[in-house]
Design an enzyme around this catalytic site. Structure first.
Site, PDB file in Angstrom:
ATOM      1  N   ALA A 236      -9.438  67.996  10.920  1.00  0.00           N
ATOM      2  CA  ALA A 236     -10.263  67.017  11.627  1.00  0.00           C
ATOM      3  C   ALA A 236     -10.826  66.008  10.635  1.00  0.00           C
ATOM      4  CB  ALA A 236     -11.392  67.732  12.370  1.00  0.00           C
ATOM      5  N   HIS A 237     -11.560  65.026  11.157  1.00  0.00           N
ATOM      6  CA  HIS A 237     -12.243  64.045  10.325  1.00  0.00           C
ATOM      7  C   HIS A 237     -13.688  64.484  10.167  1.00  0.00           C
ATOM      8  CE1 HIS A 237     -13.826  60.239   8.839  1.00  0.00           C
ATOM      9  NE2 HIS A 237     -12.596  59.818   8.682  1.00  0.00           N
ATOM     10  N   ALA A 238     -14.232  64.290   8.974  1.00  0.00           N
ATOM     11  CA  ALA A 238     -15.585  64.785   8.692  1.00  0.00           C
ATOM     12  C   ALA A 238     -16.656  64.063   9.502  1.00  0.00           C
ATOM     13  CB  ALA A 238     -15.876  64.657   7.201  1.00  0.00           C
TER      14      ALA A 238
END
Length: 389
Positions: A236-238
């Site tokens: 995922a993206h942070a």
């Protein structure tokens, strides 16, 4: 010395350049294979009998090693025992009479002890280009540390930002070897251009650590002056959501990436078919969507549960949301885009024809050299005969 080749339509731009590769494992062989792709003659020096130890790590390609098949096509194999004075003399003759470039990734200091460093070779051949590839470089306190790809990924900080909290993960391919091989390639090409203008060779010192740290520059600058590093976020993206993998009804995953509120509205309307969700106060900004990602993930995967991954992709395309399938290796071998662009070609080997990806990005006027994968010492007779001429 062969010099710099001229170029014409459908040419191999490095044809006429000879590279002597005292190499093993991945980093140097990947570098020199790409020089061979461009037409260079690459003479790979191997131990008699077993050859490059990287021939034997697995037998997944009809009995051949996957790493070796990838990094060693289009080369000539010369088997020499460099501990024997007569074989070392042959190698020195080969370099003196034929080589434009020497590439090596033996243990630091090994080639110098054999009289094959740039300082030693350039005394009699000022035009020689020598590229040393090592874990930590040719000097410094880390010079003699053993360096394998995973160890360099760890030393360079890659594992600190990759994976999930408590579960650091390495890259699934040899990125530190690849990075060093690529910097070897680009610097050799630059050195050949420099030599064409000046007649002088040079020494190239490529470190796997430095190559990987260069690729780590974004997370390093993100953590500048002691600031927190990017959080581990798996796939995922942070800080942006939804951005990452989501499971469809056929248990296959799709990767999607959303960048702004406009895309969020389109996503809700066309991909989820829930236009009212776009106005939900829990999700109406990027920060809120990220903060409430666990709840939003449930909503998205509930909507996708009745769809196949192909149907999800169709909806995302309609919504103009960036997406990709989470493909397996089998999916890549059969990828329609690679087939439609005719990106595969067969190369010969001792076990028959093997498919190989045509080198990315070559100009249309260039023709990739994609010759067979050699057996150990296959070209001894040919090369030794040349040295007698």
């Amino acid at each position: 010395m062969s010099g710099w080749p001229s170029t014409t339509a459908k040419t191999q731009p490095l044809k006429g350049i000879t590279v002597v590769a005292i190499e093993q494992a991945v980093a140097a062989p990947f570098c020199t294979r790409q020089l061979a792709d461009l037409g260079a003659r690459v003479i790979k020096i191997e131990r008699p009998g077993q050859g490059d130890f990287n021939r034997h790590h697995d037998d997944r390609v009809n009995g051949l090693c996957s790493h070796f098949v990838w990094t060693n096509r289009s080369k000539e194999s010369l088997a020499l025992d460099l501990k024997k004075p007569e074989d070392l003399s042959i190698l020195k003759q080969l370099i003196e009479r034929r080589a434009d470039v020497v590439v090596q990734n033996l243990a630091p200091g090994a080639t110098a002890r054999m009289g094959l460093s740039y300082e030693q070779l350039s005394k009699t051949k000022p035009s020689i280009i020598v590229c040393d590839i090592s874990g930590y470089g040719s000097d410094g306190s880390y010079r003699d540390k053993k360096a394998y790809d995973l160890l360099i990924q760890s030393e360079a900080g890659f594992l600190s930002v990759t994976g999930s909290p408590g579960h650091p993960a390495k890259a699934g391919c040899s990125i530190s070897d690849i990075a060093a091989g690529m910097y070897g390639l680009t610097n050799i090409l630059t050195a050949l251009f420099h030599r064409a203008n000046t007649g002088k060779g040079c020494h190239i010192d490529v470190s796997m650590l430095e190559s990987t740290v260069e690729w780590m520059s974004f997370p390093m600058y993100y953590a500048f002056n002691g600031a927190p590093a990017p959080a581990m976020a798996g796939a995922a993206h942070a800080s942006i959501y939804p951005y990452g993998p989501f499971v469809a009804g056929d248990n296959k995953s799709v990767m999607l990436g959303m960048q702004n509120d406009r895309e969020w509205v389109s996503f809700c309307e066309h991909a989820l078919e829930q236009p009212s969700l776009a106005r939900d106060p829990r999700f109406d900004t990027t920060a809120l969507r990220s903060a409430n990602r666990d709840l939003l993930k449930q909503i998205i995967e509930q909507a996708f549960a009745k769809l196949s991954v192909e149907e999800v992709v169709a909806r995302l395309d309609k919504a103009k949301i960036a997406n990709a399938k989470v493909n397996t290796m089998a999916d890549i071998w059969a990828h329609p885009q690679l087939k439609e662009r005719q990106r595969w070609k067969e190369v010969d080997s001792a076990v028959g024809a093997i498919p190989a990806l045509i080198p990315p990005g070559l100009p249309e006027s260039f023709e990739a050299r994609m010759d067979p994968i050699p057996t150990v010492g296959q070209h001894n007779e040919k090369i030794l005969a040349e040295l007698k001429e």
